[in-house]
Write a protein that holds these residues in place. Structure first.
Motif, PDB file in Angstrom:
ATOM      1  N   PHE A 189      36.520  25.513  74.039  1.00 36.76           N
ATOM      2  CA  PHE A 189      37.727  26.315  73.822  1.00 36.76           C
ATOM      3  C   PHE A 189      38.816  25.487  73.143  1.00 36.76           C
ATOM      4  O   PHE A 189      39.453  25.945  72.180  1.00 36.76           O
ATOM      5  N   GLY A 190      39.067  24.280  73.645  1.00 33.50           N
ATOM      6  CA  GLY A 190      40.099  23.441  73.048  1.00 33.50           C
ATOM      7  C   GLY A 190      39.814  23.137  71.585  1.00 33.50           C
ATOM      8  O   GLY A 190      40.729  23.133  70.745  1.00 33.50           O
ATOM      9  N   THR A 191      38.542  22.892  71.263  1.00 35.12           N
ATOM     10  CA  THR A 191      38.169  22.604  69.880  1.00 35.12           C
ATOM     11  C   THR A 191      38.396  23.821  68.991  1.00 35.12           C
ATOM     12  O   THR A 191      38.978  23.715  67.900  1.00 35.12           O
ATOM     13  N   LEU A 192      37.952  24.991  69.445  1.00 40.49           N
ATOM     14  CA  LEU A 192      38.114  26.209  68.646  1.00 40.49           C
ATOM     15  C   LEU A 192      39.588  26.567  68.462  1.00 40.49           C
ATOM     16  O   LEU A 192      40.018  26.942  67.369  1.00 40.49           O
ATOM     17  N   PHE A 193      40.377  26.451  69.526  1.00 41.37           N
ATOM     18  CA  PHE A 193      41.806  26.758  69.414  1.00 41.37           C
ATOM     19  C   PHE A 193      42.490  25.774  68.472  1.00 41.37           C
ATOM     20  O   PHE A 193      43.359  26.159  67.677  1.00 41.37           O
ATOM     21  N   GLY A 194      42.102  24.502  68.562  1.00 40.76           N
ATOM     22  CA  GLY A 194      42.696  23.511  67.676  1.00 40.76           C
ATOM     23  C   GLY A 194      42.376  23.775  66.216  1.00 40.76           C
ATOM     24  O   GLY A 194      43.255  23.704  65.345  1.00 40.76           O
ATOM     25  N   VAL A 195      41.120  24.092  65.934  1.00 39.17           N
ATOM     26  CA  VAL A 195      40.716  24.353  64.557  1.00 39.17           C
ATOM     27  C   VAL A 195      41.350  25.634  64.026  1.00 39.17           C
ATOM     28  O   VAL A 195      41.822  25.694  62.883  1.00 39.17           O
ATOM     29  N   ALA A 196      41.371  26.684  64.855  1.00 37.76           N
ATOM     30  CA  ALA A 196      41.846  27.987  64.400  1.00 37.76           C
ATOM     31  C   ALA A 196      43.356  28.066  64.270  1.00 37.76           C
ATOM     32  O   ALA A 196      43.878  28.699  63.335  1.00 37.76           O
ATOM     33  N   TRP A 197      44.098  27.388  65.181  1.00 40.28           N
ATOM     34  CA  TRP A 197      45.539  27.595  65.224  1.00 40.28           C
ATOM     35  C   TRP A 197      46.343  26.309  65.088  1.00 40.28           C
ATOM     36  O   TRP A 197      47.229  26.235  64.227  1.00 40.28           O
ATOM     37  N   VAL A 198      46.088  25.320  65.910  1.00 39.12           N
ATOM     38  CA  VAL A 198      46.897  24.097  65.856  1.00 39.12           C
ATOM     39  C   VAL A 198      46.771  23.443  64.492  1.00 39.12           C
ATOM     40  O   VAL A 198      47.748  22.923  63.935  1.00 39.12           O
ATOM     41  N   TYR A 254      50.856  23.623  75.185  1.00 42.81           N
ATOM     42  CA  TYR A 254      51.336  22.682  76.199  1.00 42.81           C
ATOM     43  C   TYR A 254      50.214  22.278  77.154  1.00 42.81           C
ATOM     44  O   TYR A 254      50.164  21.123  77.607  1.00 42.81           O
ATOM     45  N   ALA A 255      49.324  23.199  77.455  1.00 40.81           N
ATOM     46  CA  ALA A 255      48.181  22.844  78.301  1.00 40.81           C
ATOM     47  C   ALA A 255      47.290  21.822  77.604  1.00 40.81           C
ATOM     48  O   ALA A 255      46.820  20.859  78.225  1.00 40.81           O
ATOM     49  N   LEU A 256      47.066  21.991  76.302  1.00 35.95           N
ATOM     50  CA  LEU A 256      46.262  21.016  75.556  1.00 35.95           C
ATOM     51  C   LEU A 256      46.947  19.656  75.525  1.00 35.95           C
ATOM     52  O   LEU A 256      46.290  18.618  75.641  1.00 35.95           O
ATOM     53  N   ARG A 257      48.270  19.649  75.384  1.00 32.01           N
ATOM     54  CA  ARG A 257      48.996  18.372  75.349  1.00 32.01           C
ATOM     55  C   ARG A 257      48.935  17.639  76.689  1.00 32.01           C
ATOM     56  O   ARG A 257      49.073  16.406  76.723  1.00 32.01           O
ATOM     57  N   SER A 258      48.749  18.379  77.763  1.00 32.39           N
ATOM     58  CA  SER A 258      48.670  17.741  79.074  1.00 32.39           C
ATOM     59  C   SER A 258      47.264  17.261  79.406  1.00 32.39           C
ATOM     60  O   SER A 258      47.068  16.566  80.406  1.00 32.39           O
ATOM     61  N   LEU A 259      46.272  17.624  78.584  1.00 36.55           N
ATOM     62  CA  LEU A 259      44.888  17.285  78.897  1.00 36.55           C
ATOM     63  C   LEU A 259      44.633  15.783  79.041  1.00 36.55           C
ATOM     64  O   LEU A 259      43.883  15.382  79.941  1.00 36.55           O
ATOM     65  N   PRO A 260      45.189  14.905  78.175  1.00 34.60           N
ATOM     66  CA  PRO A 260      44.909  13.476  78.378  1.00 34.60           C
ATOM     67  C   PRO A 260      45.247  12.993  79.786  1.00 34.60           C
ATOM     68  O   PRO A 260      44.447  12.302  80.424  1.00 34.60           O
ATOM     69  N   THR A 261      46.426  13.376  80.285  1.00 36.31           N
ATOM     70  CA  THR A 261      46.816  12.946  81.628  1.00 36.31           C
ATOM     71  C   THR A 261      45.928  13.592  82.687  1.00 36.31           C
ATOM     72  O   THR A 261      45.478  12.928  83.631  1.00 36.31           O
ATOM     73  N   LEU A 262      45.646  14.885  82.543  1.00 32.07           N
ATOM     74  CA  LEU A 262      44.816  15.578  83.529  1.00 32.07           C
ATOM     75  C   LEU A 262      43.394  15.026  83.556  1.00 32.07           C
ATOM     76  O   LEU A 262      42.799  14.864  84.629  1.00 32.07           O
ATOM     77  N   VAL A 263      42.851  14.730  82.382  1.00 34.32           N
ATOM     78  CA  VAL A 263      41.483  14.199  82.330  1.00 34.32           C
ATOM     79  C   VAL A 263      41.427  12.814  82.960  1.00 34.32           C
ATOM     80  O   VAL A 263      40.475  12.481  83.675  1.00 34.32           O
ATOM     81  N   VAL A 264      42.437  11.986  82.701  1.00 33.57           N
ATOM     82  CA  VAL A 264      42.476  10.660  83.333  1.00 33.57           C
ATOM     83  C   VAL A 264      42.540  10.806  84.850  1.00 33.57           C
ATOM     84  O   VAL A 264      41.813  10.121  85.592  1.00 33.57           O
ATOM     85  N   LEU A 265      43.397  11.712  85.342  1.00 34.37           N
ATOM     86  CA  LEU A 265      43.527  11.910  86.784  1.00 34.37           C
ATOM     87  C   LEU A 265      42.217  12.405  87.387  1.00 34.37           C
ATOM     88  O   LEU A 265      41.722  11.843  88.376  1.00 34.37           O
ATOM     89  N   VAL A 266      41.627  13.444  86.796  1.00 32.73           N
ATOM     90  CA  VAL A 266      40.369  13.994  87.327  1.00 32.73           C
ATOM     91  C   VAL A 266      39.259  12.961  87.212  1.00 32.73           C
ATOM     92  O   VAL A 266      38.421  12.814  88.116  1.00 32.73           O
ATOM     93  N   GLY A 267      39.239  12.213  86.114  1.00 27.98           N
ATOM     94  CA  GLY A 267      38.199  11.206  85.928  1.00 27.98           C
ATOM     95  C   GLY A 267      38.232  10.131  86.995  1.00 27.98           C
ATOM     96  O   GLY A 267      37.189   9.784  87.575  1.00 27.98           O
ATOM     97  N   PHE A 268      39.417   9.624  87.289  1.00 27.44           N
ATOM     98  CA  PHE A 268      39.485   8.565  88.287  1.00 27.44           C
ATOM     99  C   PHE A 268      39.315   9.092  89.707  1.00 27.44           C
ATOM    100  O   PHE A 268      38.819   8.370  90.582  1.00 27.44           O
ATOM    101  N   LEU A 269      39.694  10.346  89.948  1.00 24.52           N
ATOM    102  CA  LEU A 269      39.376  10.940  91.244  1.00 24.52           C
ATOM    103  C   LEU A 269      37.866  11.097  91.412  1.00 24.52           C
ATOM    104  O   LEU A 269      37.318  10.887  92.508  1.00 24.52           O
TER     105      LEU A 269
END
Length: 402
Positions: free
Chosen positions: A252-261, A157-172
């Motif tokens: 971390f996101g890349t490794l978790f995605g490759v290993a599990w998702v 769920y944290a990975l799924r929220s990353l697009p929104t969080l990255v957009v928010l942090v990026g524009f801030l």
């Protein structure tokens, strides 16, 4: 406006986070860039004429392509059909094919990670290194435990929220680049990296809306490839502590995605659980060797073989919600409808039967596993059963022919 209209009075905090927050970031940054313009000689807001020209350019950039697209329909007297197909019918998605995003409480286990991330950037310098290494250790301990639901779910769920969080942090981060007050003289215009970063964040925020109005986990994978680009944009605008954090999260996101998702079933992802993917078979049909489960392999190979053995026409009719039948058999649909909830109910049975007669269809496939659309009208089913007296059941499908 489409998002607000579609949500109506059912908007929740999750809807605001997943659907509206990226749009607000995009709109707010665009307004700030035009309104403030601190690098211009003519002041923060510019002259009225300049603002008017900018507004006209923005409106023209929207109106011109829409007008060119609409022109053929206007010339053939089909504007009503265009309006019906583009504006009216898609609204039925909200009734038949919509799915709410996951509730924000699923992100509560991620709060310690966010606090550690903030400390690794904003804490006093003597504490930053410690916070970062605690965070890195936490990531390292999560990786080998990805199969455990209590670990996999919150991380997913944290990975799924990353697009929104990255957009928010990026524009801030971009907002921090604007000066607090107008500089002397002409000021300094934004650099090329800043403009490119803004374009990347805008692209990520726009593409994240692919999940609206059906927020299935599969749509995350439409957007995930843009996250490394956005991470690179954040890295380029950040100071060393933030760069270190961005790199760690990306790895971390890349490794978790490759290993599990990558090895999890899409059905398990929808429930936030790790269910080992069992799509280990490939369909032995000539329309692409799609990887499916053993059960689906047996059903669809038999279905394709049955249809091709009895069909005499390049057309077939499959209902409801069975576009895969047209693709896998290579046969055409005599109607313009793939998902029946888009079809106009008034006169639907008569239109369908006329289309079947026009294309001399001798095989129909009835799907008994309802997904989005309701069951077909009983009059249509009765007419098809009367016309096609031979039948064979293949999994959830009933193949009828004459």
């Amino acid at each position: 406006m489409l998002v607000l209209g579609g949500l109506g009075g059912e908007a929740t905090a999750a809807h605001v986070f997943h659907y509206l927050l990226p749009g607000f970031c995009l709109a707010g940054s665009a307004v700030a860039a035009v309104w403030l313009a601190p690098w211009r000689e003519d002041g923060p807001s510019g002259s009225g004429a300049i603002l008017l020209l900018r507004a006209l350019a923005l409106v023209g950039g929207f109106v011109l392509p829409v007008a060119l697209f609409t022109l053929p329909y206007a010339m053939t007297g089909a504007l009503a059909d265009l309006w019906q197909g583009v504006v009216v019918l898609p609204q039925r998605r909200f009734a038949f094919a919509s799915g709410a995003p996951f509730p924000l409480r699923r992100l509560l286990p991620s709060l310690p990670v966010l606090l550690l991330a903030g400390a690794a950037i904003r804490a006093p310098k003597r504490w930053r290194g410690g916070a970062f290494w605690v965070l890195a250790g936490l990531f390292g301990s999560i990786l080998p435990l990805g199969r455990v639901d209590a670990v996999f779910g919150p991380t997913w769920y944290a990975l799924r929220s990353l697009p929104t969080l990255v957009v928010l942090v990026g524009f801030l981060t971009l907002a921090g680049r604007f000066p607090r007050r107008r500089p002397a003289g002409n000021g300094t215009p934004p650099t090329a990296p800043v403009l490119m970063a803004a374009a990347v964040f805008a692209m990520l925020g726009t593409f994240s809306m692919v999940q609206f109005p059906f927020t299935g986990p599969v749509y995350y994978f439409y957007v995930a490839p843009l996250l490394p680009l956005a991470a690179a944009a954040l890295w380029a605008m950040s100071m060393p502590p933030a760069r270190r954090l961005v790199t760690t999260v990306l790895v971390f996101g890349t490794l978790f995605g490759v290993a599990w998702v990558n090895h999890a079933s899409i059905l398990g992802l929808g429930a936030g659980r790790f269910v080992a993917r069992d799509e280990g078979e490939r369909l032995r049909v000539d329309r692409g060797r799609i990887r499916v489960t053993a059960e689906d392999e047996a059903v669809y190979e038999e279905l394709v073989a049955t249809v091709r053995a009895v069909t005499r026409s390049p057309f077939i009719f499959a209902t409801p919600d069975a576009p895969e039948v047209y693709f896998l058999t290579g046969l055409q649909n005599p109607t313009p409808v793939f998902y029946e909830f888009f079809a106009e109910e008034e006169g639907r049975t008569d239109r369908t039967l006329r289309a079947i007669d026009r294309e001399d269809v001798n095989v129909v496939v009835l799907n008994t596993a309802l997904r989005f659309s309701p069951a077909p009208p009983s009059r249509l089913i009765d007419s098809l059963e009367a016309r096609y007296d031979s039948a064979r059941r293949v999994g959830p499908f009933i193949v009828r022919w004459n």
